[in-house]
Design a protein around this motif. Sequence first.
Motif, mmCIF file in Angstrom:
data_model
loop_
_atom_site.group_PDB
_atom_site.id
_atom_site.type_symbol
_atom_site.label_atom_id
_atom_site.label_comp_id
_atom_site.label_asym_id
_atom_site.label_seq_id
_atom_site.Cartn_x
_atom_site.Cartn_y
_atom_site.Cartn_z
ATOM 1 N N CYS A 119 0.835 -1.210 0.000
ATOM 2 C CA CYS A 119 0.000 0.000 0.000
ATOM 3 C C CYS A 119 0.865 1.253 0.000
ATOM 4 O O CYS A 119 0.576 2.214 -0.724
ATOM 5 N N ALA A 120 1.932 1.253 0.801
ATOM 6 C CA ALA A 120 2.816 2.422 0.839
ATOM 7 C C ALA A 120 3.466 2.646 -0.520
ATOM 8 O O ALA A 120 3.544 3.781 -1.015
ATOM 9 N N ARG A 121 3.931 1.559 -1.140
ATOM 10 C CA ARG A 121 4.528 1.693 -2.478
ATOM 11 C C ARG A 121 3.474 2.105 -3.493
ATOM 12 O O ARG A 121 3.746 2.885 -4.421
ATOM 13 N N GLY A 122 2.259 1.590 -3.318
ATOM 14 C CA GLY A 122 1.170 1.945 -4.218
ATOM 15 C C GLY A 122 0.838 3.422 -4.152
ATOM 16 O O GLY A 122 0.629 4.070 -5.188
ATOM 17 N N LEU A 123 0.810 3.983 -2.943
ATOM 18 C CA LEU A 123 0.525 5.405 -2.812
ATOM 19 C C LEU A 123 1.601 6.257 -3.476
ATOM 20 O O LEU A 123 1.290 7.240 -4.158
ATOM 21 N N ARG A 124 2.854 5.864 -3.291
ATOM 22 C CA ARG A 124 3.924 6.634 -3.944
ATOM 23 C C ARG A 124 3.797 6.560 -5.461
ATOM 24 O O ARG A 124 3.956 7.569 -6.165
ATOM 25 N N ALA A 125 3.470 5.371 -5.961
ATOM 26 C CA ALA A 125 3.341 5.204 -7.414
ATOM 27 C C ALA A 125 2.125 5.955 -7.948
ATOM 28 O O ALA A 125 2.184 6.581 -9.018
ATOM 29 N N ILE A 126 1.015 5.898 -7.232
ATOM 30 C CA ILE A 126 -0.181 6.630 -7.656
ATOM 31 C C ILE A 126 0.116 8.118 -7.724
ATOM 32 O O ILE A 126 -0.264 8.813 -8.686
ATOM 33 N N GLY A 127 0.797 8.640 -6.711
ATOM 34 C CA GLY A 127 1.140 10.055 -6.718
ATOM 35 C C GLY A 127 1.992 10.432 -7.918
ATOM 36 O O GLY A 127 1.751 11.450 -8.571
ATOM 37 N N VAL A 129 2.283 8.755 -10.877
ATOM 38 C CA VAL A 129 1.584 8.560 -12.155
ATOM 39 C C VAL A 129 0.557 9.663 -12.390
ATOM 40 O O VAL A 129 0.476 10.235 -13.486
ATOM 41 N N LEU A 130 -0.244 9.974 -11.370
ATOM 42 C CA LEU A 130 -1.291 10.980 -11.563
ATOM 43 C C LEU A 130 -0.706 12.384 -11.681
ATOM 44 O O LEU A 130 -1.266 13.229 -12.378
ATOM 45 N N ALA A 131 0.414 12.637 -11.012
ATOM 46 C CA ALA A 131 1.054 13.951 -11.161
ATOM 47 C C ALA A 131 1.514 14.157 -12.597
ATOM 48 O O ALA A 131 1.478 15.276 -13.128
ATOM 49 N N ALA A 132 1.918 13.070 -13.254
ATOM 50 C CA ALA A 132 2.413 13.179 -14.627
ATOM 51 C C ALA A 132 1.308 13.122 -15.657
ATOM 52 O O ALA A 132 1.336 13.853 -16.656
ATOM 53 N N ASP A 133 0.297 12.271 -15.429
ATOM 54 C CA ASP A 133 -0.655 11.967 -16.497
ATOM 55 C C ASP A 133 -2.127 11.974 -16.082
ATOM 56 O O ASP A 133 -2.974 11.544 -16.872
ATOM 57 N N ARG A 138 -9.586 3.957 -13.804
ATOM 58 C CA ARG A 138 -8.935 3.006 -12.908
ATOM 59 C C ARG A 138 -8.131 1.954 -13.663
ATOM 60 O O ARG A 138 -7.019 1.607 -13.261
ATOM 61 N N GLY A 139 -8.669 1.427 -14.767
ATOM 62 C CA GLY A 139 -7.950 0.402 -15.506
ATOM 63 C C GLY A 139 -6.609 0.892 -16.004
ATOM 64 O O GLY A 139 -5.595 0.179 -15.917
ATOM 65 N N GLU A 140 -6.566 2.113 -16.524
ATOM 66 C CA GLU A 140 -5.304 2.647 -17.024
ATOM 67 C C GLU A 140 -4.364 2.970 -15.866
ATOM 68 O O GLU A 140 -3.141 2.781 -15.972
ATOM 69 N N LEU A 141 -4.924 3.434 -14.754
ATOM 70 C CA LEU A 141 -4.093 3.706 -13.578
ATOM 71 C C LEU A 141 -3.414 2.424 -13.098
ATOM 72 O O LEU A 141 -2.204 2.420 -12.810
ATOM 73 N N VAL A 142 -4.167 1.326 -13.048
ATOM 74 C CA VAL A 142 -3.599 0.043 -12.618
ATOM 75 C C VAL A 142 -2.483 -0.389 -13.559
ATOM 76 O O VAL A 142 -1.429 -0.885 -13.131
ATOM 77 N N SER A 143 -2.693 -0.200 -14.866
ATOM 78 C CA SER A 143 -1.662 -0.549 -15.842
ATOM 79 C C SER A 143 -0.397 0.278 -15.628
ATOM 80 O O SER A 143 0.723 -0.245 -15.682
ATOM 81 N N VAL A 186 -7.831 11.640 -9.834
ATOM 82 C CA VAL A 186 -6.876 12.744 -9.868
ATOM 83 C C VAL A 186 -6.282 12.892 -8.477
ATOM 84 O O VAL A 186 -6.806 12.351 -7.492
ATOM 85 N N LEU A 187 -5.199 13.648 -8.387
ATOM 86 C CA LEU A 187 -4.650 14.004 -7.079
ATOM 87 C C LEU A 187 -5.561 15.046 -6.433
ATOM 88 O O LEU A 187 -5.921 16.052 -7.061
ATOM 89 N N LEU A 188 -5.927 14.806 -5.198
ATOM 90 C CA LEU A 188 -6.874 15.699 -4.521
ATOM 91 C C LEU A 188 -6.354 17.126 -4.455
ATOM 92 O O LEU A 188 -7.095 18.081 -4.739
ATOM 93 N N ASP A 189 -5.089 17.304 -4.099
ATOM 94 C CA ASP A 189 -4.553 18.665 -3.999
ATOM 95 C C ASP A 189 -4.587 19.384 -5.334
ATOM 96 O O ASP A 189 -4.869 20.589 -5.394
ATOM 97 N N ASP A 190 -4.319 18.669 -6.423
ATOM 98 C CA ASP A 190 -4.378 19.291 -7.743
ATOM 99 C C ASP A 190 -5.807 19.666 -8.107
ATOM 100 O O ASP A 190 -6.052 20.697 -8.741
ATOM 101 N N TRP A 191 -6.752 18.834 -7.704
ATOM 102 C CA TRP A 191 -8.148 19.018 -8.126
ATOM 103 C C TRP A 191 -8.829 20.159 -7.382
ATOM 104 O O TRP A 191 -9.568 20.932 -7.977
ATOM 105 N N VAL A 192 -8.597 20.263 -6.086
ATOM 106 C CA VAL A 192 -9.315 21.280 -5.306
ATOM 107 C C VAL A 192 -8.436 22.482 -4.962
ATOM 108 O O VAL A 192 -8.926 23.464 -4.398
ATOM 109 N N GLY A 193 -7.143 22.415 -5.278
ATOM 110 C CA GLY A 193 -6.283 23.551 -4.991
ATOM 111 C C GLY A 193 -6.211 23.837 -3.500
ATOM 112 O O GLY A 193 -6.064 22.942 -2.681
#
Length: 377
Positions: A119-127, A129-133, A138-143, A186-193
């Motif tokens: 989960c910790a590695r997943g959160l770092r990876a999610i952050g 991937v979503l920061a970049a793209d 969900r399917g593309e995020l998992v890929s 999306v990243l919450l901070d990016d979405w709601v500022g």
Amino acid sequence: MTRSLSEDQLRLLRLRSQLLTGDRPGDAHEVVRVMGGIQAQDTPASRLAVRPRGAGLDARAVRDACNRERSLVRTWAMRGTLHMLTAEDVGWLVALLGPVFAAANRRRRLQLGLDDDRCARGLRAIGKVLAADGPLPRGELVSRLAGEGVVVDPRSQAPAHLVAYAAMQGLVCRGPDLDDDEPTYVLLDDWVGGRRPALDPEAALAELTRRYLGAHGPATPADLAAWAGIAAGRARRGFELLAGELVEVEAAGTPAWTLADAKVPRSGRGRPCVRLLYRFDEYLLGWRGRDLVLSPRFARRIQAGGGWIHPAVVVDGRVVGTWRLAPKTGDRLTVTVEPFEPLDGALPGLEAEAADLGRFLGATTTVMIAGEAPKAR
């Protein structure tokens, strides 16, 4: 002296608290702010929950508030389920409730192979991937996560649980919907500022209780605990924090509390208040029990099993039937009502509600009462 409320008065007061009667906002953001949140795991149902609580709103206005204006945000909150919240409320609500449900769901995550390290590695990876793209479905995020060395089985429930865990940690939220309401993230901070005011835990609990009673009062700590998914002791503490703002009433023979500025309506024989409430409506989810508004004889017609809540026909606060929408044909919709009892004087209100439903969805509505000829409105 404690004010005593009859069952009729209690239903009418809850209708008003729920924005189902009386003055209604003309803005989707204000509807959700007053309600404290609207369950949103069913995207069309969440939009339709706004309709009877707003004045002159349509589905496009709710969709735009979520997808374009970002004034409404979908993320995991009360009961650990997906909710539509205002952008200003997301920060303190997730901080208050997210850790509760993240901890409660740990056992299930472990069963799915999501141990703490993954989960910790997943959160770092999610952050990353979503920061970049982002936003990504969900399917593309998992890929993309697999490309970062975090592999989860897309055929299992693991991706859903990992994304929910990331949301409960305040990392992600739902982003703009794709075609057919497919969600993106999306990243919450990016979405709601910067629209994420922080509250300390006690202040957040007090605000949660205040919002709950504003939209559900009169109610009890047990009702708050059931609605929010928090421990009974925390719910009682929420009421204690608001002691100076509350008034105790006797609600159909049971002690309950409401905000001091809530007005008690008078029972009367005016025109019936008829509402068509769609799946998972807050009026059927907001308290510990439903017997006040739904006769136990018909309870399984509304919830046959599991967590599925069917659409309800509500007259003066009582559930008197179910209804369904046939698939839209061109610009026409058919609303089929299956009453539990004769509707009699409620028919004009039912037809007006069906017409407003059609207006909200941009269609002409045909009403069918089971066993009767259809009526176009």
